[in-house]
Design a protein around this motif. Structure first.
Motif, short mmCIF file in Angstrom:
data_model
loop_
_atom_site.label_atom_id
_atom_site.label_comp_id
_atom_site.label_asym_id
_atom_site.label_seq_id
_atom_site.Cartn_x
_atom_site.Cartn_y
_atom_site.Cartn_z
N THR A 72 -11.34 3.50 4.43
CA THR A 72 -9.90 3.63 4.62
C THR A 72 -9.66 4.30 5.97
OG1 THR A 72 -9.39 3.79 2.26
CG2 THR A 72 -7.79 4.70 3.78
N ILE A 73 -8.77 3.72 6.78
CA ILE A 73 -8.39 4.32 8.05
C ILE A 73 -6.96 4.82 7.92
CG2 ILE A 73 -7.72 2.04 8.96
CD1 ILE A 73 -8.41 3.13 11.76
N THR A 74 -6.71 6.03 8.34
CA THR A 74 -5.40 6.64 8.22
C THR A 74 -5.10 7.43 9.47
OG1 THR A 74 -4.02 8.13 6.87
CG2 THR A 74 -6.35 8.68 7.06
N GLY A 75 -3.82 7.60 9.76
CA GLY A 75 -3.41 8.34 10.95
C GLY A 75 -1.92 8.24 11.17
N PRO A 76 -1.41 8.90 12.20
CA PRO A 76 0.04 8.93 12.47
C PRO A 76 0.53 7.66 13.15
CG PRO A 76 -1.11 10.22 14.13
CD PRO A 76 -2.16 9.75 13.15
N VAL A 100 -23.93 -9.18 6.76
CA VAL A 100 -22.53 -8.97 6.41
C VAL A 100 -21.87 -10.33 6.23
CG1 VAL A 100 -20.30 -8.06 7.17
CG2 VAL A 100 -22.39 -6.75 7.58
N GLY A 101 -21.31 -10.57 5.05
CA GLY A 101 -20.70 -11.86 4.77
C GLY A 101 -19.23 -11.91 5.10
N GLU A 102 -18.50 -10.82 4.78
CA GLU A 102 -17.05 -10.86 4.95
C GLU A 102 -16.51 -9.44 4.96
OE1 GLU A 102 -13.18 -13.03 2.82
OE2 GLU A 102 -15.04 -12.66 1.69
N VAL A 103 -15.46 -9.23 5.74
CA VAL A 103 -14.73 -7.96 5.76
C VAL A 103 -13.30 -8.27 5.33
CG1 VAL A 103 -13.90 -6.03 7.15
CG2 VAL A 103 -16.17 -6.99 7.58
N THR A 104 -12.87 -7.71 4.22
CA THR A 104 -11.55 -7.97 3.65
C THR A 104 -10.68 -6.73 3.86
OG1 THR A 104 -12.56 -9.37 1.96
CG2 THR A 104 -10.28 -8.70 1.61
N VAL A 105 -9.50 -6.94 4.45
CA VAL A 105 -8.59 -5.83 4.78
C VAL A 105 -7.45 -5.80 3.78
CG1 VAL A 105 -7.26 -4.75 6.62
CG2 VAL A 105 -9.18 -6.25 7.20
N TYR A 106 -7.09 -4.61 3.33
CA TYR A 106 -5.99 -4.41 2.39
C TYR A 106 -4.99 -3.42 3.01
CZ TYR A 106 -9.50 -6.23 -0.80
OH TYR A 106 -10.48 -7.01 -1.39
N GLY A 107 -3.72 -3.67 2.81
CA GLY A 107 -2.71 -2.77 3.32
C GLY A 107 -2.08 -3.31 4.58
N GLY A 108 -0.93 -2.76 4.93
CA GLY A 108 -0.22 -3.28 6.09
C GLY A 108 0.45 -4.60 5.77
N ARG A 109 0.96 -5.24 6.79
CA ARG A 109 1.63 -6.53 6.60
C ARG A 109 1.05 -7.55 7.56
NH1 ARG A 109 7.90 -5.54 7.19
NH2 ARG A 109 7.20 -4.25 8.94
N ASP A 110 0.82 -8.76 7.08
CA ASP A 110 0.31 -9.82 7.93
C ASP A 110 1.37 -10.25 8.94
OD1 ASP A 110 -2.17 -9.89 6.77
OD2 ASP A 110 -1.59 -11.37 5.26
N ARG A 111 0.90 -10.66 10.11
CA ARG A 111 1.79 -11.15 11.14
C ARG A 111 2.45 -12.45 10.70
NH1 ARG A 111 -0.29 -13.51 16.76
NH2 ARG A 111 1.70 -13.83 17.83
N LEU A 112 3.72 -12.62 11.09
CA LEU A 112 4.48 -13.78 10.65
C LEU A 112 5.32 -14.30 11.81
CD1 LEU A 112 5.26 -15.49 8.11
CD2 LEU A 112 7.21 -13.95 7.86
N ASN A 201 0.29 2.20 1.20
CA ASN A 201 -0.83 3.13 1.01
C ASN A 201 -0.59 4.37 1.86
OD1 ASN A 201 -2.10 1.17 -0.55
ND2 ASN A 201 -3.10 0.26 1.23
N ARG A 202 -0.78 5.53 1.25
CA ARG A 202 -0.57 6.79 1.94
C ARG A 202 -1.71 7.75 1.63
NH1 ARG A 202 2.67 4.02 3.90
NH2 ARG A 202 4.90 4.32 4.24
N ILE A 203 -2.13 8.52 2.65
CA ILE A 203 -3.06 9.64 2.47
C ILE A 203 -2.45 10.83 3.18
CG2 ILE A 203 -5.34 10.55 3.00
CD1 ILE A 203 -6.48 7.80 2.75
N ASN A 204 -2.10 11.86 2.43
CA ASN A 204 -1.45 13.04 3.00
C ASN A 204 -0.23 12.66 3.83
OD1 ASN A 204 -3.37 14.69 1.83
ND2 ASN A 204 -4.69 14.69 3.63
N SER A 205 0.58 11.78 3.27
CA SER A 205 1.84 11.33 3.87
C SER A 205 1.65 10.41 5.07
CB SER A 205 2.71 12.53 4.30
OG SER A 205 3.01 13.34 3.19
#
Length: 513
Positions: A72-76, A100-112, A201-205
């Motif tokens: 999990t990556i978090t920051g301001p 490494v077969g695949e890296v799956t990302v969760y969170g945020g919004r996909d570009r549209l 998703n939030r970690i310490n706000s």
């Protein structure tokens, strides 16, 4: 391809494709991905991109998870900025690693890329929204262009042309009117935005984005995890200022704990086996000789496993551990018979040769009866094959290796050791006590009293069984019937032992759809 199974629920479909055993799965996965890419143009609007993943049995997925590492990556920063950093920097760097077969990302919004049509312009030009959509879909071109063969390798060539910017969409040609060209920019407004938020998703706000690292099929989990951790340590310097990466879960640690526990258990089992051999054989030399057969049999089995294309995992290691007790049986029987003939007056070389020959058929028959038990496992279907077939194969290879060791190593070594074993004495087998040759007649009772307690008990038990055979048969039948009665009354049917539908879980799950 052998079979396709499709399971659909509201909003999603999972398709399982089974291939022949000899299929090159790397090429099959690539070919399948290319075919699906061509079909995506015909899917209904709003369908998300289809993903192709190696099959993992559900039991394994539930137990250890399908990913090797979770971060999990978090920051301001806003979610989109964190997601862009993972997609543009971390994900490409990790997917280049071997295993490494695949890296799956969760969170945020996909570009549209949002296209808002101007109704008045469309009506004035005589166009329809369907024509505009078809023109834009034509920009996303994925076509198979053929294949190249290089020896045993086959490479698929694919033509890809994707629209990646607002300008690409705006310049797309929709239609022509005489010499005039109608582009998307003439009839629509194109904006680069993001899809509607579906989770936060939030970690310490602070916003947080997670990503899973999955390994390729048959890749070593521990090695892949170590390579990913090493690369992640180098990528930390590229993180945005104030952002930090948290390691949430590491499947390799779980495997390391299991392998360490299995190693300790195997060591304890080996010590116990040696102590038992020493107590019953009452000879350190004989116990060491029999115990050495375990090491040789396991080494032979490991070679057979390697050249058979299997890997060392919890199932194959369990099969090796199961074979420990079976390995020593054959060697004990051969050594016992060689020792008996040597005590009868034969020289050591002759005793080793003929003693081993005498027990070839009995040992082969006894080993075959054990192997037959594992034969049905080979014909299991579905997920059961994943669990039991490697176990059965390893146990079978271990038993075959034990036969080889019992009829080569044991006779050769016993012929040398018997030469330095001292004067011959009549013995009640390797497991019995010794009585000096030439004992006066009538002293058999005294000699019998020197035999160990377990030898005397076994002799009396055999004597009673021979005098009263029907009593022995009756006891066996009653024991079998009683065990069936207990099993029938106390064992539930139709459920898996240790199940219970999650009754033992200690958390509450709340889902809002």
């Amino acid at each position: 391809m052998e079979k396709i199974v499709s399971e659909s629920t509201e909003g999603s479909t999972e398709i399982t494709v089974e291939f022949n055993r000899d299929t090159d799965m790397d090429f099959a996965r690539l070919d399948l991905s290319e075919r699906i890419a061509r079909l995506e143009e015909e899917l209904p609007q709003g369908v998300r991109p289809i993903t192709v993943r190696p099959y993992v049995p559900r039991a394994f997925e539930d137990r250890a998870g399908s990913s090797v590492l979770t971060y999990t990556i978090t920051g301001p920063y806003v979610l989109e900025a964190l997601r862009a950093h993972v997609d543009d920097v971390i994900k490409p760097a990790l997917e280049q690693l071997d295993g490494v077969g695949e890296v799956t990302v969760y969170g945020g919004r996909d570009r549209l890329l949002r296209i808002e049509l101007d109704e008045n312009q469309i009506l004035a030009l005589g166009l329809t929204p369907v024509e505009v959509r078809q023109s834009i879909q034509g920009l996303d071109l994925v076509r198979e262009a053929g294949a190249i063969r290089e020896g045993d390798r086959e490479l698929t060539l694919t033509i890809q042309n994707r629209a990646n910017s607002v300008e690409d969409i705006e310049n797309a040609i929709v239609s022509t009117r005489g010499e005039s060209i109608i582009r998307v920019a003439d009839i629509a407004h194109v904006s680069d935005t993001y899809e509607e938020a579906r989770q936060y998703n939030r970690i310490n706000s602070s916003p947080a984005v997670s990503f899973d690292v999955r390994k390729e099929t048959r890749a070593n989990t521990v090695e892949v995890a170590e390579a990913v951790k090493e690369r992640m340590a180098r990528l930390e310097s590229l993180n945005p200022f104030g952002a930090r990466i948290i390691e949430v879960r590491d499947q390799s640690e779980y495997i390391r704990r299991q392998l360490t526990d299995l190693r300790y258990r195997a060591l304890i089992a080996a010590v116990v086996v040696f102590v038992v051999l020493l107590l019953f054989l009452r000879s350190f030399r004989s116990a060491a000789m029999i115990f050495a057969t375990i090491a040789f049999s396991v080494l032979i089995s490991l070679n057979l496993i390697y050249f058979g294309g299997m890997t060392l995992n919890l199932l194959t290691l369990m099969g090796l551990a199961m074979g420990f007790g079976l390995i020593v049986d054959n060697s004990i029987v051969v050594l016992e018979n060689v020792y008996r003939r040597w005590q009868g007056g034969e020289d050591s070389a002759s005793a080793a040769e003929h003693g081993a020959k005498e027990v070839v058929l009995p040992i082969m028959a006894a080993t075959a009866t054990t192997l037959i038990v594992f034969v049905p496992f080979v014909y299991l279907q579905g997920e059961l094959r994943v669990f039991y077939v490697p176990l059965a194969i390893v146990v079978g290879l271990t038993l075959i290796a034990s036969l080889f060791v019992a009829f080569t190593f044991i006779p050769a070594l016993s012929a040398r050791l018997l030469n330095v074993a001292g004067p011959r004495r009549m013995a009640y087998g390797v497991l019995g006590a010794e009585v000096v040759v030439g004992e006066p007649p009538g002293s058999g009772q005294a000699g019998a009293s020197t035999r160990p307690l377990y030898v005397r008990f076994y002799s009396r038990l055999v004597g009673i069984t021979l005098r009263y055979p029907w009593v022995a048969v009756t006891i066996a039948v009653v024991s079998l019937g009683a065990s069936y009665y207990v099993f029938d009354k106390n064992v539930n049917r139709g459920v898996i032992w240790g199940g219970g539908g999650g009754q033992q879980e200690t958390y509450v799950s709340v889902n809002i759809d």
